[in-house]
Design a protein around this motif. Structure first.
Motif, PDB file in Angstrom:
ATOM      1  N   PRO A  51      10.581   0.285   1.509  1.00  0.00           N
ATOM      2  CA  PRO A  51       9.419   0.860   1.055  1.00  0.00           C
ATOM      3  C   PRO A  51       8.427   0.354   0.583  1.00  0.00           C
ATOM      4  CG  PRO A  51      11.690   0.915  -0.369  1.00  0.00           C
ATOM      5  CD  PRO A  51      12.062  -0.035   0.294  1.00  0.00           C
ATOM      6  N   GLY A  52       6.910   0.199   1.050  1.00  0.00           N
ATOM      7  CA  GLY A  52       6.205   0.242   0.107  1.00  0.00           C
ATOM      8  C   GLY A  52       5.153  -0.802   1.073  1.00  0.00           C
ATOM      9  N   LEU A  53       6.311  -1.664   1.105  1.00  0.00           N
ATOM     10  CA  LEU A  53       5.576  -3.109   1.727  1.00  0.00           C
ATOM     11  C   LEU A  53       4.555  -2.230   2.784  1.00  0.00           C
ATOM     12  CD1 LEU A  53       5.433  -5.990   1.435  1.00  0.00           C
ATOM     13  CD2 LEU A  53       7.327  -6.118   2.619  1.00  0.00           C
ATOM     14  N   LYS A 103      -2.930   0.485  -8.059  1.00  0.00           N
ATOM     15  CA  LYS A 103      -1.581   0.908  -7.718  1.00  0.00           C
ATOM     16  C   LYS A 103      -0.542   0.716  -8.142  1.00  0.00           C
ATOM     17  CE  LYS A 103       1.545   1.880  -4.487  1.00  0.00           C
ATOM     18  NZ  LYS A 103       1.801   1.929  -2.840  1.00  0.00           N
ATOM     19  N   ASN A 104       0.893   1.389  -9.335  1.00  0.00           N
ATOM     20  CA  ASN A 104       1.826   0.394  -9.968  1.00  0.00           C
ATOM     21  C   ASN A 104       3.052   0.999 -10.042  1.00  0.00           C
ATOM     22  OD1 ASN A 104       1.104   1.926 -11.825  1.00  0.00           O
ATOM     23  ND2 ASN A 104       0.491   0.197 -13.603  1.00  0.00           N
ATOM     24  N   SER A 150       1.161  -1.242   0.036  1.00  0.00           N
ATOM     25  CA  SER A 150      -0.497  -0.086   0.224  1.00  0.00           C
ATOM     26  C   SER A 150       0.462   1.033  -0.018  1.00  0.00           C
ATOM     27  CB  SER A 150      -1.176   0.424   1.221  1.00  0.00           C
ATOM     28  OG  SER A 150      -1.890  -1.054   0.763  1.00  0.00           O
ATOM     29  N   GLY A 151       1.954   1.187   0.734  1.00  0.00           N
ATOM     30  CA  GLY A 151       3.127   1.943   0.732  1.00  0.00           C
ATOM     31  C   GLY A 151       3.507   2.650  -0.692  1.00  0.00           C
ATOM     32  N   TYR A 152       4.530   3.885  -0.297  1.00  0.00           N
ATOM     33  CA  TYR A 152       4.999   4.102  -1.958  1.00  0.00           C
ATOM     34  C   TYR A 152       6.741   3.877  -1.522  1.00  0.00           C
ATOM     35  CZ  TYR A 152       7.307   8.712  -4.184  1.00  0.00           C
ATOM     36  OH  TYR A 152       7.850   8.869  -4.909  1.00  0.00           O
ATOM     37  N   HIS A 153       6.890   3.429  -2.762  1.00  0.00           N
ATOM     38  CA  HIS A 153       8.118   1.874  -2.857  1.00  0.00           C
ATOM     39  C   HIS A 153       9.354   3.023  -3.263  1.00  0.00           C
ATOM     40  CE1 HIS A 153       4.193  -0.644  -3.249  1.00  0.00           C
ATOM     41  NE2 HIS A 153       5.314  -1.867  -2.862  1.00  0.00           N
ATOM     42  N   HIS A 174       4.381   3.217   3.863  1.00  0.00           N
ATOM     43  CA  HIS A 174       4.099   2.078   4.326  1.00  0.00           C
ATOM     44  C   HIS A 174       2.247   1.936   4.602  1.00  0.00           C
ATOM     45  CE1 HIS A 174       7.877   0.209   5.153  1.00  0.00           C
ATOM     46  NE2 HIS A 174       8.572   1.131   6.194  1.00  0.00           N
ATOM     47  N   GLU A 175       2.348   2.668   3.971  1.00  0.00           N
ATOM     48  CA  GLU A 175       0.619   3.014   3.790  1.00  0.00           C
ATOM     49  C   GLU A 175       0.145   4.042   2.679  1.00  0.00           C
ATOM     50  OE1 GLU A 175      -2.634   2.028   4.397  1.00  0.00           O
ATOM     51  OE2 GLU A 175      -2.903   2.183   5.659  1.00  0.00           O
TER      52      GLU A 175
END
Length: 502
Positions: A500-502, A307-308, A95-98, A180-181
């Motif tokens: 990041p992102g997970l 998202k991708n 869901s977060g920013y990778h 992470h969100e």
């Protein structure tokens, strides 16, 4: 002095609750099979057009509204704001920013859709950030050092009557994303005496600090953007403004269970890019959208988000998504997609990848290469046939459209945020699911539904003819992806290594 012209609406009256549990209690969906779905649409054409100074304050606008004789009845839907809680229900992995801070080619894109069945209209919000390691356009020395890169933040909306708006900036210094969100935002134009937000803020604070921009979370979405004149090949609107809250119903998995990574646990590693995650397969949204002089107000409207992220989009792809169906006893949400993506290596080798995911009655029916086979036949435009099977079920869907489609932008290595795909939100769709018999045939039918509001897309290329394909994972990959790996739990033990992102 430069001014912005937009339709006048009643200044927002914000409701705020202090916890997610109270938020869901106030929403009070009766059940997954029959949530609060009495869609109560009100369509109101703005009665007057005003021109305001681009740095006018909220108080100035309120004063102008009072002086014009506008009353509270101009807007009667008040979306409820609640800050995003930690450990919220139905949160999906990724869901977060990778963005990891490196200078490699990187983009991340987000998609949010609200459908209004009574008007046969949908609004699709698309945000993207490209190469955020470089906060502005590269100079000559940087291009020599890193090679050519496209930078910036884009906001696009495909809205009612297939009209379009896009605002883009080559700078990303005012973009922010939560690690992470599912929380992100950007300020295109801020107030002169205010710092642009760098995190989720209450809606009244956002309105005070931001003139043009957006912020979005799993539960709240607001913004105001102006078309930048880059899209003379489509029918555009000059401005769009929106505020709505969302109650998630489906994530990506069974209701009441741990939610899944759309592409399996290997998505935690930058291997098979681009990665893709459905964040909310289905939800109910309440609020309003101002579009081309009309104000659409809605309650419990079907909504969706995905998202991708990665180095670049697939070579070519197809996509079908729908949350509005007839013929079902309860909520149904469909996402189906496939693409031709590059396999990591020194040579350019590509593979087909595809999946079908259906949520119905709280149950997730998943058809992916590592638990079965997915097949497809997709025309250059106008026809999508996708089928799949796993050990227990079979699925088949057919989507068609006579709509010419609207070109949309996507982040590309070759041209930055450029027209790369074509979409319509008025596809005719038939979706069916059967139980699979012991000999591999179609058994009892458990779902047979139709829609005339399916979102359909083709992108990339070349599309010289009909694309027919089938995908099933090699046995080694199939076994690996079927392992019960809980990547979030593993990285929870070693949080400093959590990607990041997970």
């Amino acid at each position: 002095m430069e001014t912005n012209t937009y339709s006048l609406c009643r200044p927002p009256v914000y409701q705020q609750v202090d916890s997610y549990s109270n938020f869901r209690a106030s929403w009070n969906p009766r059940s997954i099979r029959s949530p609060c779905r009495s869609l109560n649409l009100r369509l109101r054409r703005s009665s007057q057009i005003f021109a305001f100074d681009s740095i006018s304050t909220s108080e100035d606008r309120i004063s102008s509204a009072k002086g014009s004789g506008e009353t509270e009845s101009l807007g009667s839907v008040n979306p409820i704001y609640v800050p995003t809680p930690s450990n919220r229900e139905l949160r999906t992995p990724h869901s977060g920013y990778h963005f990891d801070g490196s200078t490699r080619h990187f983009f991340e894109g987000w998609y949010f859709k609200v459908s209004i069945p009574e008007r046969k209209q949908s609004f699709c919000f698309m945000y993207s950030v490209e190469n955020p390691a470089f906060r502005k356009k590269l100079g000559t020395f940087e291009e020599l050092q890193y090679g050519p890169r496209f930078t910036g933040v884009g906001a696009q909306i495909l809205g009612a009557d297939d009209k379009y708006i896009c605002q883009f900036s080559e700078e990303s210094s005012n973009f922010w994303g939560c690690r992470h969100e599912l929380r992100l935002g950007n300020t295109f134009v801020g107030k002169n005496d205010e710092q642009p937000p760098n995190k989720e803020v209450p809606p009244e604070e956002f309105s005070r600090r931001v003139i043009e921009g957006f912020q979005v979370s799993p539960l709240w979405h607001q913004g105001f953007i102006c078309d930048d004149g880059r899209s003379d090949y489509v029918d555009t609107v000059k401005t769009a403004r929106w505020e709505y809250c969302t109650c998630p119903i489906y994530g990506w998995g069974n209701v009441g269970s741990k939610q899944k990574s759309t592409a399996g646990w290997l998505a935690a590693f930058p291997v098979f890019e681009p990665h893709w995650q459905i964040c909310m397969a289905g939800g109910l949204s309440t609020g309003w959208i101002e579009w081309d002089g009309e104000r659409y107000e809605f309650e419990n409207a079907p909504s969706y988000s995905e998202k991708n992220w990665g180095g670049a989009f697939p070579r070519k792809w197809f996509w079908v998504q729908c949350n509005v169906f007839e013929g079902a006893d309860g909520e149904v949400a469909l996402t189906a997609a496939g693409g031709l993506r590059q396999i990591p290596g020194l040579t350019e080798v590509f593979e087909n990848a595809a999946l079908v995911g259906v949520h119905y009655g709280g149950i997730f029916y998943e058809f992916v290469p590592w638990n079965g086979v997915v097949s497809w036949e997709i025309n250059q435009w106008g026809y999508w046939y996708i089928s799949g099977e796993n050990e227990s079920h079979m699925v088949e869907l057919v989507a068609t459209t006579k709509d010419p489609g609207t070109p949309l932008r996507a982040p590309t290595k070759e041209a930055g945020l450029a027209p790369a795909c074509k979409d319509s939100c008025s596809g005719a769709l038939k979706l069916r699911i059967w139980k699979r018999t012991f000999n591999g045939g179609k058994g009892k039918m458990i779902l047979d539904v139709t829609s005339d509001m399916a979102a359909v897309e083709v992108g990339g290329g070349p599309w010289f003819n009909t694309w027919k394909g089938k995908t099933a994972a090699p046995e080694l990959v199939r076994r690996a992806l079927q392992l019960p790996v809980d990547e979030e739990a593993i990285f929870g033990l070693i949080p400093f290594m959590k990607p990041p992102g997970l």
